[in-house]
Design an enzyme around this catalytic site. Structure first.
Site, PDB file in Angstrom:
ATOM      1  N   TYR A  69       0.658  -1.144   0.175  1.00  0.00           N
ATOM      2  CA  TYR A  69      -0.008  -0.093   0.028  1.00  0.00           C
ATOM      3  C   TYR A  69       0.976   1.245  -0.024  1.00  0.00           C
ATOM      4  O   TYR A  69       0.129   2.489  -0.132  1.00  0.00           O
ATOM      5  CB  TYR A  69      -0.935   0.017   1.282  1.00  0.00           C
ATOM      6  CG  TYR A  69      -1.822  -1.101   1.193  1.00  0.00           C
ATOM      7  CD1 TYR A  69      -2.997  -1.188   0.027  1.00  0.00           C
ATOM      8  CD2 TYR A  69      -2.055  -2.262   2.175  1.00  0.00           C
ATOM      9  CE1 TYR A  69      -3.719  -2.405   0.093  1.00  0.00           C
ATOM     10  CE2 TYR A  69      -2.639  -3.372   2.127  1.00  0.00           C
ATOM     11  CZ  TYR A  69      -3.664  -3.248   0.893  1.00  0.00           C
ATOM     12  OH  TYR A  69      -4.355  -4.435   1.061  1.00  0.00           O
ATOM     13  N   HIS A 102      -8.173   0.519  -6.609  1.00  0.00           N
ATOM     14  CA  HIS A 102      -7.514  -0.381  -5.562  1.00  0.00           C
ATOM     15  C   HIS A 102      -5.871   0.033  -5.723  1.00  0.00           C
ATOM     16  O   HIS A 102      -5.313  -0.056  -6.996  1.00  0.00           O
ATOM     17  CB  HIS A 102      -7.428  -1.945  -5.855  1.00  0.00           C
ATOM     18  CG  HIS A 102      -8.824  -2.357  -5.862  1.00  0.00           C
ATOM     19  ND1 HIS A 102      -9.734  -2.317  -4.568  1.00  0.00           N
ATOM     20  CD2 HIS A 102      -9.811  -2.649  -6.582  1.00  0.00           C
ATOM     21  CE1 HIS A 102     -10.920  -2.825  -4.933  1.00  0.00           C
ATOM     22  NE2 HIS A 102     -10.893  -2.973  -6.096  1.00  0.00           N
TER      23      HIS A 102
HETATM   24  C1  DQA Z   1      -7.578  -2.876  -1.476  1.00  0.00           C
HETATM   25  C2  DQA Z   1      -7.272  -4.368  -1.908  1.00  0.00           C
HETATM   26  C3  DQA Z   1      -8.142  -5.268  -0.836  1.00  0.00           C
HETATM   27  O1  DQA Z   1      -8.135  -6.479  -1.328  1.00  0.00           O
HETATM   28  C4  DQA Z   1      -7.958  -4.877   0.609  1.00  0.00           C
HETATM   29  O2  DQA Z   1      -8.941  -5.669   1.235  1.00  0.00           O
HETATM   30  C5  DQA Z   1      -7.767  -3.468   0.897  1.00  0.00           C
HETATM   31  C6  DQA Z   1      -7.235  -2.636  -0.127  1.00  0.00           C
HETATM   32  C7  DQA Z   1      -6.499  -1.955  -2.451  1.00  0.00           C
HETATM   33  O3  DQA Z   1      -6.729  -0.850  -2.426  1.00  0.00           O
HETATM   34  O4  DQA Z   1      -5.495  -2.546  -2.830  1.00  0.00           O
HETATM   35  O5  DQA Z   1      -8.313  -3.291   1.942  1.00  0.00           O
HETATM   36  O6  DQA Z   1      -8.831  -2.428  -2.068  1.00  0.00           O
END
Ligand code: DQA
Length: 146
Positions: free
Chosen positions: A22, A99
């Site tokens: 992230y 995402h």
């Molecule tokens: C997410 C990917 C999802 O699988 C995860 O549960 C998240 C963040 C992303 O931004 O990469 O909370 O949505």
């Protein structure tokens, strides 16, 4: 043009989540970037985040009356919430699924998005810049520039 950015479950804790996935950016910093991109692109952005699925759905319903474009990152709800899918399906304006991480290259269960077929566009695995790409898409696609 008014755009709603809806971040879902656990995105408030972004700064403390796996930085390899992230990027180590916190929600405040992410939203600061999104607001700056909105100003740059001449659109009015409202960022919201919740860990409550019902609240997320209520915000979807409310945004139907004012948003001309929608950006959603429902977090883990992406992978199983048919309730959020149904709420997103109600929008008559473009909806972009974002995402931060590349969910297509992670666990099998994360590769499933139950919202993929009701969104207009998907931006995956581009980190915070994915939200900018979504805003660029919406500002060119929106039918009301005010
Ligand atoms: C997410 C990917 C999802 O699988 C995860 O549960 C998240 C963040 C992303 O931004 O990469 O909370 O949505």
């Amino acid at each position: 043009m008014q755009v709603v950015v809806l971040n879902g479950v656990n995105l408030n804790a972004l700064a403390d989540r796996d930085s390899d996935l992230y990027g180590g950016v916190g929600l405040d910093d992410l939203e600061t970037k999104i607001y700056a991109w909105g100003r740059e692109l001449g659109c009015s952005v409202r960022c919201l985040q919740t860990n409550s699925e019902g609240q997320f759905i209520d915000w979807c319903h409310d945004a139907r009356s004012w948003a001309k474009g929608v950006i959603v990152n429902p977090g883990a709800w992406t992978h199983y919430s048919y309730a959020i899918r149904d709420a997103l399906e109600l929008f008559k304006v473009p909806v972009v699924e974002v995402h931060l991480s590349d969910i297509e290259k992670r666990e099998d269960w994360r590769r499933v998005s139950v919202i993929a077929d009701v969104v207009t566009k998907r931006v995956i695995g581009k980190g915070p810049d994915g939200y900018r790409e979504a805003l660029v898409f919406l500002t060119h696609k929106g039918n009301d520039a005010s």
